[in-house]
Scaffold this motif. Structure first.
Motif, PDB file in Angstrom:
ATOM      1  N   TYR A   4       0.837  -1.186   0.000  1.00 51.25           N
ATOM      2  CA  TYR A   4       0.000   0.000   0.000  1.00 51.25           C
ATOM      3  C   TYR A   4       0.877   1.242   0.000  1.00 51.25           C
ATOM      4  N   ALA A   5       0.459   2.244  -0.741  1.00 49.42           N
ATOM      5  CA  ALA A   5       1.013   3.587  -0.617  1.00 49.42           C
ATOM      6  C   ALA A   5       0.220   4.224   0.514  1.00 49.42           C
ATOM      7  N   LEU A   6       0.927   4.722   1.509  1.00 49.40           N
ATOM      8  CA  LEU A   6       0.276   5.275   2.692  1.00 49.40           C
ATOM      9  C   LEU A   6       0.605   6.757   2.819  1.00 49.40           C
ATOM     10  N   VAL A   7      -0.248   7.465   3.570  1.00 49.41           N
ATOM     11  CA  VAL A   7      -0.023   8.885   3.838  1.00 49.41           C
ATOM     12  C   VAL A   7      -0.504   9.172   5.260  1.00 49.41           C
ATOM     13  N   CYS A   8       0.271  10.005   5.960  1.00 47.21           N
ATOM     14  CA  CYS A   8      -0.178  10.373   7.303  1.00 47.21           C
ATOM     15  C   CYS A   8      -1.036  11.629   7.200  1.00 47.21           C
ATOM     16  N   ASP A   9      -2.059  11.689   8.038  1.00 46.30           N
ATOM     17  CA  ASP A   9      -2.974  12.842   8.021  1.00 46.30           C
ATOM     18  C   ASP A   9      -2.337  14.085   8.644  1.00 46.30           C
ATOM     19  N   ASP A  10      -1.395  13.889   9.533  1.00 45.62           N
ATOM     20  CA  ASP A  10      -0.812  15.029  10.252  1.00 45.62           C
ATOM     21  C   ASP A  10       0.129  15.847   9.375  1.00 45.62           C
ATOM     22  N   GLY A  11       1.131  15.195   8.771  1.00 48.65           N
ATOM     23  CA  GLY A  11       2.117  15.949   7.986  1.00 48.65           C
ATOM     24  C   GLY A  11       1.985  15.752   6.493  1.00 48.65           C
ATOM     25  N   GLY A  12       1.087  14.852   6.073  1.00 46.27           N
ATOM     26  CA  GLY A  12       0.938  14.578   4.646  1.00 46.27           C
ATOM     27  C   GLY A  12       2.112  13.823   4.054  1.00 46.27           C
ATOM     28  N   ALA A  14       4.200  10.848   2.607  1.00 45.81           N
ATOM     29  CA  ALA A  14       3.877   9.637   1.842  1.00 45.81           C
ATOM     30  C   ALA A  14       4.940   8.580   2.107  1.00 45.81           C
ATOM     31  N   PHE A  15       4.499   7.344   2.288  1.00 44.19           N
ATOM     32  CA  PHE A  15       5.422   6.232   2.500  1.00 44.19           C
ATOM     33  C   PHE A  15       4.727   4.937   2.096  1.00 44.19           C
ATOM     34  N   ASP A  16       5.489   3.876   2.053  1.00 48.53           N
ATOM     35  CA  ASP A  16       4.961   2.572   1.628  1.00 48.53           C
ATOM     36  C   ASP A  16       4.820   1.644   2.823  1.00 48.53           C
ATOM     37  N   SER A  30      -6.360   0.274  12.788  1.00 47.71           N
ATOM     38  CA  SER A  30      -7.361   0.585  13.817  1.00 47.71           C
ATOM     39  C   SER A  30      -6.763   0.509  15.222  1.00 47.71           C
ATOM     40  N   GLN A  31      -5.727  -0.288  15.396  1.00 46.21           N
ATOM     41  CA  GLN A  31      -5.053  -0.396  16.694  1.00 46.21           C
ATOM     42  C   GLN A  31      -3.898   0.608  16.811  1.00 46.21           C
ATOM     43  N   ARG A  32      -3.791   1.486  15.808  1.00 41.46           N
ATOM     44  CA  ARG A  32      -2.758   2.529  15.787  1.00 41.46           C
ATOM     45  C   ARG A  32      -1.343   1.937  15.817  1.00 41.46           C
ATOM     46  N   LEU A  33      -1.159   0.798  15.115  1.00 39.69           N
ATOM     47  CA  LEU A  33       0.144   0.156  15.049  1.00 39.69           C
ATOM     48  C   LEU A  33       0.928   0.582  13.811  1.00 39.69           C
ATOM     49  N   VAL A  34       0.269   1.272  12.896  1.00 42.08           N
ATOM     50  CA  VAL A  34       0.934   1.766  11.690  1.00 42.08           C
ATOM     51  C   VAL A  34       1.262   3.229  11.943  1.00 42.08           C
ATOM     52  N   SER A  35       2.546   3.566  11.804  1.00 44.89           N
ATOM     53  CA  SER A  35       2.926   4.954  12.080  1.00 44.89           C
ATOM     54  C   SER A  35       3.798   5.501  10.961  1.00 44.89           C
ATOM     55  N   CYS A  36       3.750   6.798  10.810  1.00 47.36           N
ATOM     56  CA  CYS A  36       4.531   7.500   9.798  1.00 47.36           C
ATOM     57  C   CYS A  36       6.014   7.453  10.188  1.00 47.36           C
ATOM     58  N   PRO A  37       6.884   7.042   9.284  1.00 50.39           N
ATOM     59  CA  PRO A  37       8.308   6.991   9.617  1.00 50.39           C
ATOM     60  C   PRO A  37       8.938   8.379   9.724  1.00 50.39           C
ATOM     61  N   PHE A  38       8.232   9.412   9.288  1.00 51.95           N
ATOM     62  CA  PHE A  38       8.784  10.771   9.316  1.00 51.95           C
ATOM     63  C   PHE A  38       8.398  11.521  10.596  1.00 51.95           C
ATOM     64  N   THR A  42       0.183   8.260  14.007  1.00 50.79           N
ATOM     65  CA  THR A  42      -0.556   7.017  13.760  1.00 50.79           C
ATOM     66  C   THR A  42      -1.868   7.280  13.038  1.00 50.79           C
ATOM     67  N   ASN A  43      -2.073   8.509  12.595  1.00 44.45           N
ATOM     68  CA  ASN A  43      -3.229   8.847  11.754  1.00 44.45           C
ATOM     69  C   ASN A  43      -2.814   8.577  10.313  1.00 44.45           C
ATOM     70  N   VAL A  44      -2.869   7.326   9.925  1.00 47.21           N
ATOM     71  CA  VAL A  44      -2.367   6.876   8.624  1.00 47.21           C
ATOM     72  C   VAL A  44      -3.512   6.310   7.803  1.00 47.21           C
ATOM     73  N   ALA A  45      -3.510   6.638   6.542  1.00 46.48           N
ATOM     74  CA  ALA A  45      -4.539   6.113   5.629  1.00 46.48           C
ATOM     75  C   ALA A  45      -3.869   5.648   4.337  1.00 46.48           C
ATOM     76  N   ARG A  46      -4.589   4.835   3.617  1.00 44.85           N
ATOM     77  CA  ARG A  46      -4.095   4.416   2.306  1.00 44.85           C
ATOM     78  C   ARG A  46      -4.216   5.584   1.343  1.00 44.85           C
ATOM     79  N   ALA A  47      -3.180   5.794   0.548  1.00 45.68           N
ATOM     80  CA  ALA A  47      -3.216   6.839  -0.471  1.00 45.68           C
ATOM     81  C   ALA A  47      -3.890   6.274  -1.718  1.00 45.68           C
ATOM     82  N   VAL A  48      -4.332   7.147  -2.578  1.00 44.94           N
ATOM     83  CA  VAL A  48      -4.909   6.711  -3.850  1.00 44.94           C
ATOM     84  C   VAL A  48      -3.799   6.082  -4.674  1.00 44.94           C
ATOM     85  N   MET A  49      -4.053   4.878  -5.175  1.00 46.93           N
ATOM     86  CA  MET A  49      -3.045   4.153  -5.947  1.00 46.93           C
ATOM     87  C   MET A  49      -3.632   3.742  -7.282  1.00 46.93           C
ATOM     88  N   ALA A  50      -2.819   3.811  -8.298  1.00 47.11           N
ATOM     89  CA  ALA A  50      -3.205   3.262  -9.594  1.00 47.11           C
ATOM     90  C   ALA A  50      -2.765   1.807  -9.599  1.00 47.11           C
TER      91      ALA A  50
END
Length: 134
Positions: A4-12, A14-16, A30-38, A42-50
């Motif tokens: 998945y291409a991911l994006v954090c809601d806080d800083g925008g 992008a990471f994989d 949902s358990q807030r285990l995925v976090s932005c490496p930057f 933990t407010n992370v969502a899937r980015a739009v991917m082609a």
């Protein structure tokens, strides 16, 4: 595995991310285990991917690829075998029965001769000739 291409809601940022399946991502997110490496958000969502869609080769490209593969196979067989010509069926039988030295051979056989060899349990591999090959 799913990518998945991911994006954090806080800083925008992008990471994989790689996950076992989409349910694993949903559970971890949902358990807030995925976090932005930057920024460690933990407010992370899937980015739009082609989606990556493999492009099928054009018919001409596929035909040329197949011709090249057959030619390469033929070249390998020719380099590693002895040509016994029209006596192939007899020589293959003699090798199978132990009356001739065991060695890799090649040659020519009619459809009926090849079928008879196979029916008798003698392993042979027909290799097609290509237009322009002799």
């Amino acid at each position: 595995m799913i990518h998945y291409a991911l994006v954090c809601d806080d800083g925008g940022h992008a990471f994989d991310g790689w996950f076992r399946d989409s349910a694993a991502f949903e559970t971890q997110s949902s358990q807030r285990l995925v976090s932005c490496p930057f920024c460690a958000s933990t407010n992370v969502a899937r980015a739009v991917m082609a989606p990556h869609v493999a492009r099928a080769p054009h018919a001409e490209d596929a035909a040329q690829l197949l011709r090249n593969m057959i030619r390469e196979l033929r070249d390998t067989v020719v380099a590693a075998t002895e040509d016994v010509g029209e006596s192939f069926p007899e020589e293959a039988r003699a090798i199978d029965e132990g009356d001739a030295r065991r060695r890799p051979i090649r040659g020519r056989a009619t459809f009926e001769e090849a079928k008879a060899l196979l029916e008798d349990g003698i392993e042979i591999l027909p290799i097609p000739e290509l237009p322009g090959d002799n």
